[in-house]
Motif scaffolding. Structure first.
Motif, PDB file in Angstrom:
ATOM      1  N   SER A 137       0.812  -1.223   0.000  1.00 29.16           N
ATOM      2  CA  SER A 137       0.000   0.000   0.000  1.00 29.16           C
ATOM      3  C   SER A 137       0.846   1.274   0.000  1.00 29.16           C
ATOM      4  O   SER A 137       0.355   2.344  -0.347  1.00 29.16           O
ATOM      5  CB  SER A 137      -0.948  -0.005   1.199  1.00 29.16           C
ATOM      6  N   ASP A 138       2.136   1.163   0.356  1.00 27.52           N
ATOM      7  CA  ASP A 138       3.047   2.302   0.273  1.00 27.52           C
ATOM      8  C   ASP A 138       3.735   2.389  -1.094  1.00 27.52           C
ATOM      9  O   ASP A 138       4.504   3.321  -1.332  1.00 27.52           O
ATOM     10  CB  ASP A 138       4.120   2.208   1.362  1.00 27.52           C
ATOM     11  N   GLY A 139       3.493   1.400  -1.962  1.00 24.50           N
ATOM     12  CA  GLY A 139       4.092   1.396  -3.293  1.00 24.50           C
ATOM     13  C   GLY A 139       5.416   0.668  -3.372  1.00 24.50           C
ATOM     14  O   GLY A 139       6.053   0.642  -4.421  1.00 24.50           O
ATOM     15  N   TYR A 140       5.882   0.060  -2.269  1.00 24.57           N
ATOM     16  CA  TYR A 140       7.172  -0.627  -2.248  1.00 24.57           C
ATOM     17  C   TYR A 140       7.038  -2.018  -2.853  1.00 24.57           C
ATOM     18  O   TYR A 140       6.083  -2.742  -2.569  1.00 24.57           O
ATOM     19  CB  TYR A 140       7.710  -0.768  -0.826  1.00 24.57           C
ATOM     20  N   TYR A 141       8.036  -2.400  -3.641  1.00 26.55           N
ATOM     21  CA  TYR A 141       8.029  -3.715  -4.278  1.00 26.55           C
ATOM     22  C   TYR A 141       8.564  -4.795  -3.347  1.00 26.55           C
ATOM     23  O   TYR A 141       9.582  -4.607  -2.685  1.00 26.55           O
ATOM     24  CB  TYR A 141       8.839  -3.693  -5.574  1.00 26.55           C
ATOM     25  N   HIS A 142       7.874  -5.925  -3.325  1.00 24.47           N
ATOM     26  CA  HIS A 142       8.260  -7.113  -2.572  1.00 24.47           C
ATOM     27  C   HIS A 142       8.525  -8.236  -3.571  1.00 24.47           C
ATOM     28  O   HIS A 142       7.899  -8.284  -4.632  1.00 24.47           O
ATOM     29  CB  HIS A 142       7.120  -7.558  -1.646  1.00 24.47           C
ATOM     30  N   PHE A 143       9.417  -9.143  -3.208  1.00 23.75           N
ATOM     31  CA  PHE A 143       9.764 -10.280  -4.061  1.00 23.75           C
ATOM     32  C   PHE A 143      10.378 -11.345  -3.182  1.00 23.75           C
ATOM     33  O   PHE A 143      10.621 -11.122  -2.001  1.00 23.75           O
ATOM     34  CB  PHE A 143      10.741  -9.847  -5.164  1.00 23.75           C
ATOM     35  N   THR A 144      10.636 -12.514  -3.751  1.00 26.98           N
ATOM     36  CA  THR A 144      11.370 -13.543  -3.017  1.00 26.98           C
ATOM     37  C   THR A 144      12.789 -13.605  -3.569  1.00 26.98           C
ATOM     38  O   THR A 144      13.007 -13.463  -4.773  1.00 26.98           O
ATOM     39  CB  THR A 144      10.709 -14.933  -3.134  1.00 26.98           C
ATOM     40  N   ASP A 145      13.754 -13.786  -2.668  1.00 26.34           N
ATOM     41  CA  ASP A 145      15.143 -13.825  -3.113  1.00 26.34           C
ATOM     42  C   ASP A 145      15.528 -15.226  -3.598  1.00 26.34           C
ATOM     43  O   ASP A 145      14.657 -16.074  -3.796  1.00 26.34           O
ATOM     44  CB  ASP A 145      16.093 -13.327  -2.023  1.00 26.34           C
ATOM     45  N   GLY A 146      16.816 -15.464  -3.753  1.00 26.67           N
ATOM     46  CA  GLY A 146      17.296 -16.726  -4.292  1.00 26.67           C
ATOM     47  C   GLY A 146      16.960 -17.942  -3.461  1.00 26.67           C
ATOM     48  O   GLY A 146      16.819 -19.042  -3.983  1.00 26.67           O
ATOM     49  N   ASP A 147      16.816 -17.764  -2.139  1.00 26.69           N
ATOM     50  CA  ASP A 147      16.477 -18.922  -1.299  1.00 26.69           C
ATOM     51  C   ASP A 147      14.982 -18.975  -0.944  1.00 26.69           C
ATOM     52  O   ASP A 147      14.564 -19.770  -0.121  1.00 26.69           O
ATOM     53  CB  ASP A 147      17.345 -18.967  -0.037  1.00 26.69           C
ATOM     54  N   GLY A 148      14.173 -18.109  -1.584  1.00 27.93           N
ATOM     55  CA  GLY A 148      12.730 -18.141  -1.392  1.00 27.93           C
ATOM     56  C   GLY A 148      12.201 -17.270  -0.267  1.00 27.93           C
ATOM     57  O   GLY A 148      11.010 -17.276   0.015  1.00 27.93           O
ATOM     58  N   SER A 149      13.078 -16.502   0.389  1.00 29.16           N
ATOM     59  CA  SER A 149      12.636 -15.621   1.472  1.00 29.16           C
ATOM     60  C   SER A 149      12.048 -14.332   0.898  1.00 29.16           C
ATOM     61  O   SER A 149      12.552 -13.792  -0.077  1.00 29.16           O
ATOM     62  CB  SER A 149      13.815 -15.263   2.380  1.00 29.16           C
ATOM     63  N   GLY A 150      10.982 -13.833   1.530  1.00 29.76           N
ATOM     64  CA  GLY A 150      10.357 -12.588   1.095  1.00 29.76           C
ATOM     65  C   GLY A 150      11.220 -11.388   1.439  1.00 29.76           C
ATOM     66  O   GLY A 150      11.801 -11.310   2.528  1.00 29.76           O
ATOM     67  N   ARG A 151      11.335 -10.465   0.515  1.00 30.71           N
ATOM     68  CA  ARG A 151      12.167  -9.270   0.686  1.00 30.71           C
ATOM     69  C   ARG A 151      11.437  -8.037   0.172  1.00 30.71           C
ATOM     70  O   ARG A 151      10.571  -8.136  -0.690  1.00 30.71           O
ATOM     71  CB  ARG A 151      13.482  -9.397  -0.081  1.00 30.71           C
ATOM     72  N   ILE A 152      11.833  -6.866   0.681  1.00 23.64           N
ATOM     73  CA  ILE A 152      11.401  -5.590   0.130  1.00 23.64           C
ATOM     74  C   ILE A 152      12.599  -5.040  -0.637  1.00 23.64           C
ATOM     75  O   ILE A 152      13.728  -5.066  -0.149  1.00 23.64           O
ATOM     76  CB  ILE A 152      10.970  -4.601   1.228  1.00 23.64           C
ATOM     77  N   ALA A 153      12.360  -4.541  -1.853  1.00 22.96           N
ATOM     78  CA  ALA A 153      13.446  -4.078  -2.726  1.00 22.96           C
ATOM     79  C   ALA A 153      13.900  -2.678  -2.328  1.00 22.96           C
ATOM     80  O   ALA A 153      13.420  -1.680  -2.848  1.00 22.96           O
ATOM     81  CB  ALA A 153      12.996  -4.105  -4.186  1.00 22.96           C
ATOM     82  N   GLY A 154      14.842  -2.611  -1.386  1.00 21.97           N
ATOM     83  CA  GLY A 154      15.401  -1.343  -0.922  1.00 21.97           C
ATOM     84  C   GLY A 154      16.799  -1.127  -1.458  1.00 21.97           C
ATOM     85  O   GLY A 154      17.523  -2.081  -1.757  1.00 21.97           O
ATOM     86  N   TYR A 155      17.188   0.144  -1.558  1.00 25.17           N
ATOM     87  CA  TYR A 155      18.508   0.513  -2.074  1.00 25.17           C
ATOM     88  C   TYR A 155      19.583   0.597  -1.001  1.00 25.17           C
ATOM     89  O   TYR A 155      20.762   0.505  -1.307  1.00 25.17           O
ATOM     90  CB  TYR A 155      18.444   1.877  -2.778  1.00 25.17           C
ATOM     91  N   ASN A 156      19.181   0.832   0.241  1.00 28.34           N
ATOM     92  CA  ASN A 156      20.198   1.149   1.247  1.00 28.34           C
ATOM     93  C   ASN A 156      20.412   0.059   2.291  1.00 28.34           C
ATOM     94  O   ASN A 156      20.927   0.325   3.362  1.00 28.34           O
ATOM     95  CB  ASN A 156      19.838   2.471   1.942  1.00 28.34           C
ATOM     96  N   TYR A 157      20.026  -1.148   1.994  1.00 26.89           N
ATOM     97  CA  TYR A 157      20.292  -2.272   2.889  1.00 26.89           C
ATOM     98  C   TYR A 157      20.262  -3.568   2.089  1.00 26.89           C
ATOM     99  O   TYR A 157      19.725  -3.614   1.001  1.00 26.89           O
ATOM    100  CB  TYR A 157      19.266  -2.335   4.034  1.00 26.89           C
ATOM    101  N   ARG A 158      20.837  -4.616   2.674  1.00 26.69           N
ATOM    102  CA  ARG A 158      20.860  -5.918   2.018  1.00 26.69           C
ATOM    103  C   ARG A 158      20.533  -7.004   3.027  1.00 26.69           C
ATOM    104  O   ARG A 158      21.261  -7.196   4.002  1.00 26.69           O
ATOM    105  CB  ARG A 158      22.239  -6.178   1.416  1.00 26.69           C
ATOM    106  N   THR A 159      19.412  -7.684   2.793  1.00 26.36           N
ATOM    107  CA  THR A 159      19.059  -8.844   3.592  1.00 26.36           C
ATOM    108  C   THR A 159      18.991 -10.093   2.709  1.00 26.36           C
ATOM    109  O   THR A 159      18.718 -11.171   3.206  1.00 26.36           O
ATOM    110  CB  THR A 159      17.714  -8.654   4.328  1.00 26.36           C
ATOM    111  N   CYS A 160      19.217  -9.908   1.428  1.00 29.93           N
ATOM    112  CA  CYS A 160      19.210 -11.020   0.468  1.00 29.93           C
ATOM    113  C   CYS A 160      20.389 -11.939   0.717  1.00 29.93           C
ATOM    114  O   CYS A 160      21.450 -11.498   1.142  1.00 29.93           O
ATOM    115  CB  CYS A 160      19.362 -10.470  -0.953  1.00 29.93           C
ATOM    116  N   SER A 161      20.180 -13.203   0.392  1.00 27.81           N
ATOM    117  CA  SER A 161      21.304 -14.132   0.505  1.00 27.81           C
ATOM    118  C   SER A 161      21.256 -15.110  -0.644  1.00 27.81           C
ATOM    119  O   SER A 161      20.304 -15.207  -1.360  1.00 27.81           O
ATOM    120  CB  SER A 161      21.230 -14.874   1.842  1.00 27.81           C
TER     121      SER A 161
END
Length: 176
Positions: free
Chosen positions: A152-176
């Motif tokens: 609802s804020d317009g932010y994109y969500h996706f799943t990363d390489g291991d299937g975990s849900g992520r928010i596509a941000g520029y200033n942090y990394r939680t992807c693995s």
């Protein structure tokens, strides 16, 4: 004489201020192409959601969830192995980006900037509203389809390489 000197001083101060502001801005925002938001963002129809995204490459937002989303797009189009989806824009991601740009006839520089994100956005398709109120969409790749959603804020969500849900941000990394 005093008015000329005052105008000259005001112009000099203005030019110095503009120079300092330009140096402190990110390259994407300095060029006027970046929305300035911390997240991959959209609103309204999906057709133009990614037209003003920031740069992800070896020098900008190198380690970020926005990079991770870009890597998912590269994977969907057969340019990057699933094992390469880690949110770190290294030499393999740069080479895959250059191949993707050639395939989609975007200037091939290995950097995902405005023209590259805009071209990728052409393959977003709206589905419907998900059960959580998020708008669900799909990126239709040449090899795979990936599901993305926009909250609802317009932010994109996706799943990363291991299937975990992520928010596509520029200033942090939680992807693995």
């Amino acid at each position: 004489m005093t008015s000329k000197r005052a105008r000259f001083a005001a112009c000099t101060i203005g030019a110095l201020t503009a120079g300092v502001l330009a140096l402190s801005a990110t390259p994407a925002s300095a060029s006027g192409t970046y929305s300035g938001l911390d997240y991959v963002y959209g609103g309204g129809v999906f057709a133009d959601d990614w037209d003003n995204e920031g740069i992800v490459d070896t020098g900008h937002n190198k380690q970020s969830n926005a990079t991770c989303l870009w890597q998912k797009i590269l994977w969907a189009d057969g340019e990057l192995a699933a094992s390469g989806i880690d949110g770190d824009f290294g030499s393999n991601t740069a080479a895959a980006t250059a191949r993707w740009q050639t395939k989609f006839q975007v200037g091939s520089d290995g950097s995902a900037g405005q023209n590259t994100w805009t071209a990728a956005g052409n393959w977003l398709r709206n589905s419907d509203y998900g059960t959580s109120g998020n708008t669900v969409a799909y990126y239709i790749g040449t090899s795979h389809v990936i599901s993305v959603s926009r909250d609802s804020d317009g932010y994109y969500h996706f799943t990363d390489g291991d299937g975990s849900g992520r928010i596509a941000g520029y200033n942090y990394r939680t992807c693995s």
